[in-house]
Design a protein around this motif. Structure first.
Motif, short mmCIF file in Angstrom:
data_model
loop_
_atom_site.label_atom_id
_atom_site.label_comp_id
_atom_site.label_asym_id
_atom_site.label_seq_id
_atom_site.Cartn_x
_atom_site.Cartn_y
_atom_site.Cartn_z
N ASP A 37 2.30 1.93 -3.52
CA ASP A 37 1.62 2.27 -4.04
C ASP A 37 0.98 3.73 -3.95
O ASP A 37 1.16 4.50 -5.04
N LEU A 69 -7.26 13.73 3.93
CA LEU A 69 -6.67 13.88 3.43
C LEU A 69 -6.14 14.88 2.08
O LEU A 69 -6.15 14.94 1.38
N ARG A 93 1.07 -0.89 -0.39
CA ARG A 93 -0.04 0.15 -0.20
C ARG A 93 0.65 1.09 0.22
O ARG A 93 0.71 1.98 -0.55
N ALA A 100 -3.15 4.78 -3.95
CA ALA A 100 -3.17 4.02 -3.08
C ALA A 100 -3.98 5.49 -2.80
O ALA A 100 -4.03 6.26 -2.62
N GLU A 101 -6.04 4.79 -2.08
CA GLU A 101 -6.55 5.37 -1.31
C GLU A 101 -6.24 6.77 -0.38
O GLU A 101 -6.64 7.26 0.00
N SER A 102 -5.27 5.60 0.76
CA SER A 102 -4.98 5.57 1.93
C SER A 102 -3.37 5.22 1.97
O SER A 102 -3.52 3.80 1.58
N LEU A 103 -3.02 5.31 3.65
CA LEU A 103 -2.12 5.08 4.03
C LEU A 103 -2.83 4.35 5.27
O LEU A 103 -3.58 4.39 6.11
N ASN A 104 -2.09 2.52 5.35
CA ASN A 104 -2.49 2.02 6.87
C ASN A 104 -1.68 3.37 8.17
O ASN A 104 -0.94 4.67 8.34
#
Lengths: 255, 255
Positions: free
Chosen positions: A137, B193, A134, B238-242
């Motif tokens: 990406d 975000l 992730r 990617a939409e977001s990070l962990n």
């Protein structure tokens, strides 16, 4: 007199015992590579899958899911409407999430096409590997490679933790030593506990970033092939950072 | 004629059914807070525990573990030498690791004593919470606070993922809204975000960094109390990070 409106009648596809056995067997790494197939589960993940270039063998899911998420363009894939009971029989989840797909293992080229590669030396935790894919990406990394001792990219926990990023970033399992020797012209940056402060390193657009094992870091045999040793400076007391967290910080600073 | 050398004979302490029941019950959050006790497991974790200021109620472990790791100074704690079979009866692990301790839940002050606080809004994954405590320890963060809907700090998976950092960083579960209102004079930085690029923010030595829930981010009711909205810029898809990875990057950039 009765009228039947056939197209509103939902006749579920019945999964055979042999199919259940085959799908469940793909939980094993050996079977995945023997059959060249893996499993993708859950509504969000399968939505990302159908948008990707991965070859879908079959999708098993609910009528609702198909109607909501498979556009006419994507509906060419083999879609089997099954009951919740059958979904539970084939799922890895305690509470299955609407849909499960069987997918062809990608056959990726090893050739280097520029940009940043993340090389993972013996990452064991599936959550860490998924989080790192992730991160790759998020930062536009070109590829992620890991050695054969690492957890498998197509393990279902890795796929879940990658949140669909596995479909965006080429991921390959290889012999890292051979890979490093074949990429000698590229700069390699190994994360260690006693290297140069990463904040003093210039940004890079090309090279290999090496993240080591959760307990032992980067192995000696790879370290001797690396051109740079870099460190995230510590301000407190912890002995180390989680491998995925370290990968995220290194990508943020260097890329 | 026979001579007996008593001090070399190992007579294991026999754990009663009631003790097994009590220890196993501490796996439940409610019981931990009712009894004001929690469990620490595994050789490395208990070694960190005995060096900390936490109040140990009792340690159950092998003879070998005591001889190797409990120094005479620390041996004042109640230590019960038990068999491997009894250790398996009380352990949360599939393969118990030599030792298990019952520990008093810390009674921490809420007062702010300066420095950086990490505030976690509804973190659900125990691995993430443990990794964030480890990040806090690495960057010398003063305290970690989370709201009552988050996973519990003393959940055994959180403790394992913290790698002993739970003993170094004060961690408190509180009502975050009340806490923010009581700390109005401090700057608060919420990770979102669509905020300011974190790389344009100056370093800070004092303030509250807010990390949101894995799926929904920082809740609206907390966001309205925050003085800054910050964002880790994305270079890929990617939409977001962990959440733990994001916390690590924010700490590395701002602290």
């Amino acid at each position: 007199m009765w009228f039947f409106v056939f197209d509103t009648i939902f006749i579920p596809y019945m999964i055979s015992k042999a199919q259940v056995k085959h799908i469940r067997s793909l939980d094993s790494k050996k079977m995945r590579y023997d059959c060249k197939q893996f499993i993708v589960e859950g509504s969000k993940m399968v939505q990302e899958l159908v948008k990707s270039n991965f070859q879908i063998v079959a999708i098993y899911g609910t009528k609702v899911w198909r109607e909501e998420y498979l556009t006419s363009n994507e509906a060419a894939v083999e879609y089997f409407e099954i009951t919740d009971a059958d979904l539970r029989r084939i799922s890895n989840f305690t509470t299955p999430n609407e849909v499960l797909a069987i997918v062809q293992l990608p056959d990726l080229p090893l050739a280097h096409e520029g940009g940043i590669t993340l090389a993972l030396d013996n990452i064991q935790d599936p959550g860490n590997l998924g989080s790192i894919i992730r991160i790759a990406d998020w930062y536009g990394v070109s590829s992620v490679v890991c050695n054969t001792k690492s957890v498998d990219f197509f393990n279902h926990k890795v796929l879940q933790a990658s949140m669909g990023s596995i479909f965006n970033v080429p991921c390959m399992t290889i012999d890292l030593r051979d890979y490093f020797l074949s990429q000698k012209e590229r700069e390699t940056y190994a994360c260690v506990l006693n290297g140069d402060d990463i904040h003093t390193c210039p940004k890079i657009s090309e090279g290999i970033l090496v993240i080591g094992n959760e307990s032992n870091g980067v192995s000696a045999e790879l370290l001797e092939l690396c051109s740079h040793r870099i460190t995230i400076p510590k301000k407190g007391r912890a002995e180390s950072l989680n491998a995925a967290v370290a990968a995220g910080i290194v990508c943020d600073v260097l890329i």
